[in-house]
Motif scaffolding. Structure first.
Motif, PDB file in Angstrom:
ATOM      1  N   ILE A 108       0.852  -1.191   0.000  1.00  0.00           N
ATOM      2  CA  ILE A 108       0.000   0.000   0.000  1.00  0.00           C
ATOM      3  C   ILE A 108       0.882   1.234   0.000  1.00  0.00           C
ATOM      4  N   PHE A 159       0.879   9.026  -2.509  1.00  0.00           N
ATOM      5  CA  PHE A 159       1.395  10.346  -2.183  1.00  0.00           C
ATOM      6  C   PHE A 159       0.323  11.182  -1.515  1.00  0.00           C
ATOM      7  N   ARG A 219       5.442  10.794  -0.175  1.00  0.00           N
ATOM      8  CA  ARG A 219       5.014   9.392  -0.062  1.00  0.00           C
ATOM      9  C   ARG A 219       4.813   9.078   1.416  1.00  0.00           C
ATOM     10  N   ASN A 242      -7.043  23.400   1.511  1.00  0.00           N
ATOM     11  CA  ASN A 242      -7.160  22.338   0.524  1.00  0.00           C
ATOM     12  C   ASN A 242      -8.576  21.780   0.558  1.00  0.00           C
ATOM     13  N   ILE A 253       0.122   8.713 -11.578  1.00  0.00           N
ATOM     14  CA  ILE A 253       1.212   9.479 -10.978  1.00  0.00           C
ATOM     15  C   ILE A 253       2.431   8.584 -10.932  1.00  0.00           C
ATOM     16  N   ASN A 254       3.601   9.125 -11.223  1.00  0.00           N
ATOM     17  CA  ASN A 254       4.790   8.274 -11.201  1.00  0.00           C
ATOM     18  C   ASN A 254       5.416   8.246  -9.815  1.00  0.00           C
ATOM     19  N   ALA A 255       6.550   7.539  -9.695  1.00  0.00           N
ATOM     20  CA  ALA A 255       7.159   7.310  -8.379  1.00  0.00           C
ATOM     21  C   ALA A 255       7.670   8.588  -7.732  1.00  0.00           C
ATOM     22  N   ASN A 256       7.818   9.651  -8.501  1.00  0.00           N
ATOM     23  CA  ASN A 256       8.249  10.921  -7.906  1.00  0.00           C
ATOM     24  C   ASN A 256       7.072  11.803  -7.540  1.00  0.00           C
ATOM     25  N   GLY A 257       5.861  11.310  -7.769  1.00  0.00           N
ATOM     26  CA  GLY A 257       4.687  12.103  -7.470  1.00  0.00           C
ATOM     27  C   GLY A 257       4.286  13.021  -8.620  1.00  0.00           C
ATOM     28  N   GLU A 292      -6.109   2.783  -6.056  1.00  0.00           N
ATOM     29  CA  GLU A 292      -6.257   3.495  -4.775  1.00  0.00           C
ATOM     30  C   GLU A 292      -6.155   2.502  -3.612  1.00  0.00           C
ATOM     31  N   ASN A 293      -5.184   1.599  -3.727  1.00  0.00           N
ATOM     32  CA  ASN A 293      -4.853   0.639  -2.672  1.00  0.00           C
ATOM     33  C   ASN A 293      -5.944  -0.391  -2.378  1.00  0.00           C
TER      34      ASN A 293
END
Lengths: 690, 278
Positions: A239, A242, A249, B68, B106-110, B262-263
């Motif tokens: 799981i 971001f 993260r 936000n 979204i990639n690994a860098n956000g 989304e997990n």
């Protein structure tokens, strides 16, 4: 004359006003005397004792005042083990998917109070260094790091990445908005946990200067536990995501760094545990232990939880009535010994847990053997015969049917079968002739044919049950004596669950010497062992096995596999389990599974296993009687019956009657951040995807 | 005592008068409705009702009360449509997440790779349609049969998004290797959900009758190692235990791949059908 007096009065009045005004400054400008400041507390050891007392009263210790449902600092209905699968309880027994109905609120809010106290100590104590000897000063700094490490550890295992507040936030000197700290990544958070434990270890003394304070080995113990958690999450967690506000993260590891991180944390876990082992200061408790003597091995494991001088205890949380007491005995006592508050049997071990142990006849699939080759019940002369050769550790954990507790036979019997035994007794769970042991079968024995006189028992009621602890169906035995259907400690099905409703009662932690009149809420005072040598051995073994799987064979010159083998062998020998065949048993993936199983047996009911199945990320995915907890799964019980015709006992194994359902979704490995904290802050992120 | 009563009345009066000021915000009354459809066939993407189904997430961008926007979530109906009639007027970002290729990637860098979410004004009745690529498509083959209290249904499972397309879209999200992607495409389970409610699915199922067929590469039974060869072929799945005669049940088949959006690993579904047990 008249005028003069008037002037005089006027002048005196003016003078009085002026003098009173100026004197205000001197008399009232003093610090409030009802507020104790650092200069008082950090002045000497007595002041520090007060400061540390406050720190320790807020420590997130998972002891007799902790339950997954209510979290910390609440001792109502404390039944450790009921959420990890080791046991079930009437008032508990479900998967941990959130912080429950925490009366004290989520830990998130509380954590920052203690964090501030710890940071305050770290920042301000150096100015008062002259008041203490070097030893004392280092101890206090170490305590502060230990407290901070414990807070960050408790937060990280619940939420993943958290705001790493490592300085006092100066308020009201700064605007609140300037003090917002966003959540760090999960990896940074675990690194902070590691760094703080390391600082604690470096500063704390070898032995606690005051009972209850931490010391070097306490910090090492928790460090090994925390690092095992971090390494497991880095390896097994799926799981991730971001934060919406920060793009950080906040949960999970970067796939690019997770492998290296997991190796690093497992290495730290191993090294910390190894340092405790090599110190030689602690040993497995074996005061009464004797080789090949099951009775001695059993008594030894019961005593170890009550012996304050135990060589196994690294850290305990002590209680003393009336100042600080708990209610473990009141909530968990077997029904027949119930105390005045009316609670009992809050902690009923599952058959799934009991089956982990050695010395029980089992089927090829590992379930307990209760049926003979023809599919009929095996009959036992005595109710205790089925567990006659069981591993002593099982009896130290669980009160089995017919076991003795407080000099009384604990009477656990589901009912009396009066039917014929010629040709054997067929499994009871049949409705209208159809035997069904799946989840679709009868839920309680009230529904089975032998009780309702249907199917094979048409017109011939052959099963008698007790529906609660006070109204019994009474059976007249062939010799003319009368017998209640149910045992004094149950089980009574679902209508009265203050009894051993899985067929077992807990023994671990129950004080065998507490008079029944004192089995009350807030009256028990046995210590909770927060960290013991047994766990250190298991931590070392698990870290070693994980590192071996990751391709590491030795750490600091210690060969990992032999160490793991030695640790597990020692635990098993003390427990009276069957010895391992050799070091090969702990090697590879199967070896890791064996070590995990050992952990579940050794540390059950100690508030550890629930976190273990969560860090292994197996809580949602492990097959449990054909289902997984992600689908909703159920545990099993073992129900003893007495055959009046044969004067023998038999046991029925199957889903427990209450059908407690355990359900968790994978994303619930991370708890929600309290909604209010997220909405009021411009930087605090909710868990991604939720 | 009399004074006390007067005092009480005075305070009561004060208390009542203080209620005068009315809530100055009109009740939300705008409607957002829409559907989630397969980009290729235009058919709605059927789903479970609840957190394991298709989730609609609204973010009110026009609300300036907080730094936000707070996500406002609700879930698709089982037919793959959604509707909420109590929405404040304003500008919203809308995204849907379900058993289909994520529309926001979204990639690994956000960093954002692709964003097919919609930002629009909700005013009156606003209708939106999301075209997505579902992972799997599940169809009934023939009608289910009933024998001895068991329902037997035949289904056909196919990939609604090709393996290559899936890999091309998902790989950049975490620099996944081909091996990782093959693992994600692996079909972990096929199910026949049974319930007495027409809203049958992951959250609404009867454990006694529902059948779950799990696939595992290391299973000792070769039939249960890999569903891949059975894709596109009729596959029969039978309910468990005995459903009592005279009951009406609803059944639905579902399958999922080893990939979480989304997990959450979500199932694709076919439509629920009613079965009357004779």
């Amino acid at each position: 004359m008249v005028m003069k007096t008037k002037y005089l009065v006027f002048i005196i009045a003016i003078a009085g006003v002026i003098s009173s005004l100026s004197s205000c400054k001197k008399f009232l400008d003093i610090p409030p005397q009802n507020i104790v400041g650092e200069e008082d507390l950090f002045a000497n050891n007595d002041g520090m004792k007060l400061y540390l007392s406050r720190i320790y009263s807020q420590m997130p210790f998972e002891d007799f005042k902790y339950s997954p449902a209510r979290q910390f600092f609440d001792d109502w209905l404390v039944t450790p083990g009921t959420n990890e699968g080791s046991s079930l309880g009437r008032d508990a027994g479900e998967a941990m998917t959130s912080e429950g109905w925490a009366r004290n609120g989520a830990y998130w809010g509380r954590a920052f109070n203690l964090l501030r106290d710890a940071n305050n100590l770290l920042e301000k104590l150096p100015a008062y260094k002259a008041n203490f000897s070097d030893e004392e000063y280092n101890d206090y700094i170490g305590e502060a790091y230990f407290a901070r490490a414990m807070v960050f550890y408790a937060l990280a295992k619940r939420y993943g990445g958290v705001p790493l507040v490592t300085k006092i936030l100066q308020y009201p000197e700064n605007e609140a908005a300037a003090l917002e700290v966003p959540r760090s990544t999960e990896e940074e958070t675990w690194n902070q946990v590691l760094a703080d434990f390391d600082q604690a270890v470096a500063n704390l003394p070898e032995t606690s200067p005051v009972k209850g304070y931490s010391n070097k080995y306490v910090a090492l113990g928790f460090k090994s536990e925390a690092m095992l958690f971090a390494g497991s999450v880095a390896k097994y967690n799926k799981i991730t995501g971001f934060g919406q506000k920060t793009k950080v993260r906040v949960i999970g590891f970067d796939p690019g760094t997770s492998v290296a991180a997991s190796k690093k944390y497992f290495t730290e876990a191993f090294k910390a545990a190894e340092q405790i082992i090599l110190s030689g200061k602690y040993a497995l408790y074996k005061k009464k232990w004797a080789a090949n003597d099951k009775e001695a091995q059993y008594q030894n494991m019961v005593d170890m939880f009550f012996d304050a001088s135990s060589s196994e205890n690294i850290y305990t949380k002590d209680y003393k009535w009336p100042d600080l007491a708990h209610g473990f005995d009141a909530y968990n006592i077997p029904r027949q010994l119930m105390g005045g508050n009316g609670y009992s049997a809050g902690n009923c071990p599952t058959l799934d847990f009991v089956e982990l142990f050695d010395g029980i006849a089992k089927n090829p699939n590992g379930t307990i053997k209760v049926l003979d080759a023809n599919g009929n019940y095996i009959l036992f002369d005595k109710i205790t015969d089925i567990f006659a050769n069981a591993e002593p550790r099982l009896r130290a954990n669980v009160i089995l049917p017919g076991d003795i507790f407080k000099a009384e036979v604990i009477d656990i019997r589901r009912g009396i079968f009066t039917g014929s035994v010629a040709g054997g007794i067929a499994p009871l769970r049949a409705v209208n002739g159809a035997t069904n042991y799946t989840i679709g079968g009868p839920q309680t024995y009230n529904q089975v044919d032998a009780y309702t006189a249907k199917g094979a028992f048409a017109g011939k009621k052959s099963l008698f049950l007790s529906q609660n602890g006070t109204t019994h169906e009474v059976v007249t035995l062939p010799d003319g004596t009368k017998m209640n259907a149910g045992g004094k400690s149950g089980p009574f099905g679902t209508s009265d669950m203050t009894a051993a409703f899985t067929g077992f009662a807990i023994r671990k932690w129950l004080n065998p010497n507490l008079p029944q009149s004192l089995v009350l809420e807030g009256r028990s005072e046995q210590s909770f062992i927060l960290m013991r040598y047994g766990e250190i051995l298991l931590n070392a073994a698990e870290a070693a096995a994980e590192l071996t799987l990751a391709g590491v064979s030795s750490v600091d010159g210690h060969d990992l596999l032999p160490e793991a083998y030695e640790a597990i062998s020692a635990i098993r020998e003390r427990a009276g389990a069957d010895p391992l065949a050799g070091p090969g048993d702990v090697a590879g993936q199967n070896g890791l599974m064996l070590i995990r199983k050992e952990r579940r047996k050794e540390l059950a009911f100690e508030n550890k296993i629930l976190w273990d199945i969560r860090r292994w990320r197996t809580q949602h995915s492990d097959q449990l009687n054909g289902l997984t907890q992600s689908d909703g799964a159920y545990y099993r019980g073992l129900y003893p019956f007495y055959s009046s015709v044969a004067n023998k006992y038999f046991f029925d194994a199957g889903f427990e009657e209450a059908r407690k359902r355990f359900r968790i979704t994978e994303q619930e490995y991370y708890f929600l951040i309290p909604g209010g904290e997220v909405s009021k802050s411009p930087v605090i992120d909710q868990q991604p995807g939720r | 005592m009399k004074h006390f009563t007067y005092l009480f009345l005075i305070f009561l009066g004060l208390w009542w008068t203080s209620c005068k000021k009315i809530d100055n915000f009109p009740m939300p009354s705008e409607t957002i409705k829409g559907k989630v459809v397969d980009v290729v066939t235009g058919e709605p993407v059927l789903t479970d009702q609840g957190s394991e189904g298709t989730r609609v997430r609204l973010m009110e961008l026009s609300w300036k009360g907080s730094a936000n926007p707070e996500p406002f979530d609700f879930f698709c109906m089982k037919e793959g449509i959604f509707q909420n009639t109590k929405i404040f007027k304003g500008t919203y970002n809308i995204r849907v997440d379900g058993a289909f290729i994520p529309i926001v990637r979204i990639n690994a860098n956000g960093d954002t790779l692709a964003d097919e979410s919609k930002t629009l004004e909700i005013n009156g009745v606003t209708d939106v349609e999301f075209k997505v690529q579902p992972f799997l498509k599940i169809e009934w083959v023939g009608t289910p049969t009933v024998a001895n209290g068991k329902v037997s249904a035949t289904i056909k499972v196919t990939r609604a998004v090709s393996r290559a397309d899936f890999k091309a879209k998902i790989a950049p999200m975490g620099n996944y290797s081909d091996q990782d992607l093959d693992d994600m495409l692996y079909i972990t389970d096929v199910r026949l959900f049974v319930s007495e409610s027409p809203y049958v699915g992951f959250r609404e199922k009867d454990d006694r009758f529902t059948t779950i067929v799990n696939f595992d590469k290391n299973n000792t039974d070769p039939e249960l190692r890999d569903f891949e060869p059975k894709l596109g072929m009729p596959y029969t799945i039978t309910s468990q235990n005995t459903i009592p005669a005279g009951r009406t049940v609803f059944i639905r088949a579902a399958a999922r791949i080893n990939y979480a959006t989304e997990n959450i690993k979500r199932h694709n579904y076919n439509e629920a059908i009613r079965v009357d047990m004779p």
